[in-house]
Design a protein around this motif. Sequence first.
Motif, short mmCIF file in Angstrom:
data_model
loop_
_atom_site.label_atom_id
_atom_site.label_comp_id
_atom_site.label_asym_id
_atom_site.label_seq_id
_atom_site.Cartn_x
_atom_site.Cartn_y
_atom_site.Cartn_z
N MET A 1 0.85 -1.17 0.00
CA MET A 1 0.00 0.00 0.00
C MET A 1 0.90 1.24 0.00
O MET A 1 1.83 1.33 0.78
CB MET A 1 -0.88 -0.03 1.25
N SER A 4 -0.76 7.30 -0.66
CA SER A 4 -2.09 7.78 -1.02
C SER A 4 -3.17 6.76 -0.63
O SER A 4 -4.27 7.13 -0.25
CB SER A 4 -2.17 8.11 -2.51
N GLN A 5 -2.83 5.48 -0.70
CA GLN A 5 -3.78 4.44 -0.30
C GLN A 5 -4.01 4.46 1.21
O GLN A 5 -5.14 4.29 1.66
CB GLN A 5 -3.31 3.07 -0.76
N TYR A 6 -2.92 4.65 1.99
CA TYR A 6 -3.07 4.77 3.44
C TYR A 6 -4.01 5.92 3.76
O TYR A 6 -4.94 5.78 4.53
CB TYR A 6 -1.73 5.04 4.13
N SER A 8 -6.21 7.47 1.90
CA SER A 8 -7.57 7.24 1.42
C SER A 8 -8.34 6.28 2.32
O SER A 8 -9.51 6.50 2.63
CB SER A 8 -7.56 6.68 -0.01
N GLU A 9 -7.68 5.21 2.73
CA GLU A 9 -8.35 4.23 3.58
C GLU A 9 -8.66 4.80 4.95
O GLU A 9 -9.75 4.60 5.49
CB GLU A 9 -7.50 2.96 3.72
#
Length: 85
Positions: A1, A4-6, A8-9
């Motif tokens: 991950m 940006s994924q961290y 977003s989540e």
Amino acid sequence: MDDSQYGSEIEALLSDSPLTNDAVIRDVRELLDVGEFGLAFDTMCSWIYEDDLPISEEYHSRLVRMSETMGSAALVENMRELIAK
């Protein structure tokens, strides 16, 4: 991950959280803005736990998955008692 994924989540978890205190929500978002994902996640979870806010089994499962990445497994496991029956 990736970062940006961290972000977003955690933002999705925050949006779906039972938190209502605007100052806490703002603090978590500010931490996300500066890339402090672990601290943002811990802050969000700590406030949910400390304020004894009810959560769903599905939401807790999402927290568990994120805690495996963020290293907050003990805190999130303690939150199991907040699952609304």
